[in-house]
Design a protein around this motif. Structure first.
Motif: not given
Length: 486
Positions: A255-259, A301-310
């Motif tokens: 992302f370009p910023s923390i916000q 600033p970077t997000l790491f995401l994980e999704f669980h489901g079908s």
């Protein structure tokens, strides 16, 4: 030549002083008492060796080593009960020890005493797959449990990062990367077997019970979760298990910023997307991880995401999450379902601790944590980065932003008194910033030695007095891990 002689004499004096201190510390516990301990657990399961005591006198925190007088390795709850009763009769402090991976000096024996190393009690006692529960001894770690469960279709999702013992995790109220969906230890502990200071055995929800919910009486289980060994020794834990998801997808987006990163987090949660993990790394951390692991991630600033489901559900979740991140300025949303590719995407987050230490080889790392309402997260992170710069400290940021919790991993020279002082002062300022924003001074590491004053400021005098009264009833001689929390 003269200075060399002076130095040699000084070293002899210091060596003699250390030997004297070590000897005096051992004398707090008599030889006869050590022999009594051996009669309970066997001679191989008791040690007063200086190296062993030193190993058990510290965790991963920056607090100086405070070794116990002796270390014992009980094999079962009956031995724990007998040992505790002996210590109680002789007014000797009791310090529980699991894997030693704590961050706030929780195992330091600041008043001496006997360290109870519970790692040899390492059995999975009972798996009830149909009831989604399992009962474990304190030597079982969360990785060992999930290895045991691998063919059952179930798993235990609370993951603090280090391969901590499950009963130790209960004692500190641990959480970790999956807490945003599956909750912390507080939500995943059903029942505890606890040996009290006087050796009596307590079952917090009734012996053998493993119900999903209850409104019967006081929540004694919740009382001991997060008590940090100050109320009793947890000798078994009955835990809530979860079904292994049909499919898992990992994603990374800068992302370009923390916000912008935190705004995306809030909007993803508000949209009802069933995200399992949302981890934040600041630009300093991303740069450190790139250098350490040979990665080419954007230094932002970077997000790491994980999704669980079908499989079908995940497609919808991914699409909605990507739309939200793009609306907040992320131009690169990378995702994968394949295990090896997922590991590669998560490599930066998983290696954050070692990447930070590599910034200053030979220095020690200290990870402190706070938790604030998510809406205040951008503000406190920006202020923290400014404080780090003004203090001249090295401290990349990483956070479980889905629940407002983040860590500052400080790397410093333990031999530099001035730098050590600045680290201590920074930690106090960070804790007070969190309190000023209606947050908490610790989201998952606990109070231990270092945050006792901050706890007083957080909960106020009446709550502190209530805690002291509870402690006095359960541990009237103040023998259970004294000097911690209160």
């Amino acid at each position: 030549m003269k200075s060399s002689l002076v130095m040699a004499r000084l070293l002899r004096v210091l060596g003699g002083w250390r030997s004297y201190c070590s000897k005096r510390q051992q004398e707090r516990v008599s030889d006869d008492f050590v022999e009594t301990l051996k009669a309970v657990v066997g001679e191989p399961n008791v040690s007063i060796a200086a190296a062993v005591r030193e190993q058990h006198g510290h965790d991963e925190s920056m607090h100086r080593c405070s070794p116990p007088d002796a270390v014992v390795w009980p094999q079962n709850v009956e031995q724990v009960s007998q040992l505790a009763a002996l210590c109680y009769d002789h007014s000797i402090p009791i310090i529980p020890f699991g894997t030693g991976t704590g961050m706030e000096g929780g195992v330091n024996a600041i008043q001496g005493g006997i360290c109870f190393n519970l790692t040899r009690m390492d059995r999975v006692l009972e798996l009830n797959a149909d009831d989604f529960s399992v009962t474990v001894e304190p030597g079982v770690t969360h990785k060992a449990l999930n290895s045991y469960l691998r063919d059952s279709g179930l798993w235990f999702p609370v993951d603090p990062g280090a391969d901590a013992s499950l009963c130790g995790m209960a004692a500190t109220g641990a959480s970790g990367t999956n807490a945003v969906r599956y909750g912390t230890m507080l939500e995943n502990v059903i029942n505890l077997e606890v040996v009290l200071a006087n050796g009596k055995i307590l079952y917090t929800s009734g012996q053998g019970r493993r119900f999903r919910k209850s409104s019967a009486g006081y929540n004694l289980t919740g009382l001991f979760v997060g008590s940090e060994g100050t109320l009793g020794l947890i000798t078994t834990a009955t835990l809530r298990l979860h079904g292994i998801p049909e499919a898992t997808v990992a994603a990374v987006c800068p992302f370009p910023s923390i916000q912008a990163a935190v705004d995306s987090t809030v909007q993803i949660l508000q949209s009802g997307v069933q995200v399992a993990r949302i981890e934040f790394l600041d630009d300093v951390m991303m740069d450190a991880c790139n250098k350490y692991s040979g990665l080419t991630n954007a230094v932002a600033p970077t997000l790491f995401l994980e999704f669980h489901g079908s499989n079908q559900g995940l497609r919808e979740q991914l699409q909605r999450a990507e739309e939200i991140t793009q609306q907040n300025g992320s131009s690169h949303f990378t995702w994968s379902k394949e295990l090896e590719e997922r590991k590669q995407l998560w490599a930066a987050r998983h290696n954050a601790w070692y990447a930070t230490l590599a910034l200053r080889p030979g220095c020690k790392g200290y990870s402190t944590d706070v938790c604030v309402p998510i809406s205040r997260l951008p503000e406190i992170i920006v202020e923290t980065k400014e404080d780090l710069k003004a203090s001249g400290l090295t401290g990349p940021l990483v956070g479980h932003v889905g629940d407002g919790n983040f860590h500052c991993i400080l790397v410093f020279n333990t031999e530099d008194a001035d730098e050590h002082r600045r680290v201590m002062e920074f930690g106090k300022r960070l804790g007070r910033k969190a309190l000023a924003m209606n947050g908490t001074c610790t989201g998952e590491h606990g109070i231990g030695l270092g945050k006792r004053q901050l706890l007083k400021e957080e909960i106020g005098p009446e709550a502190m007095e209530t805690m002291r009264q509870i402690k006095a009833v359960l541990d009237p001689k103040n023998l259970m891990n004294p000097g911690k929390v209160l």
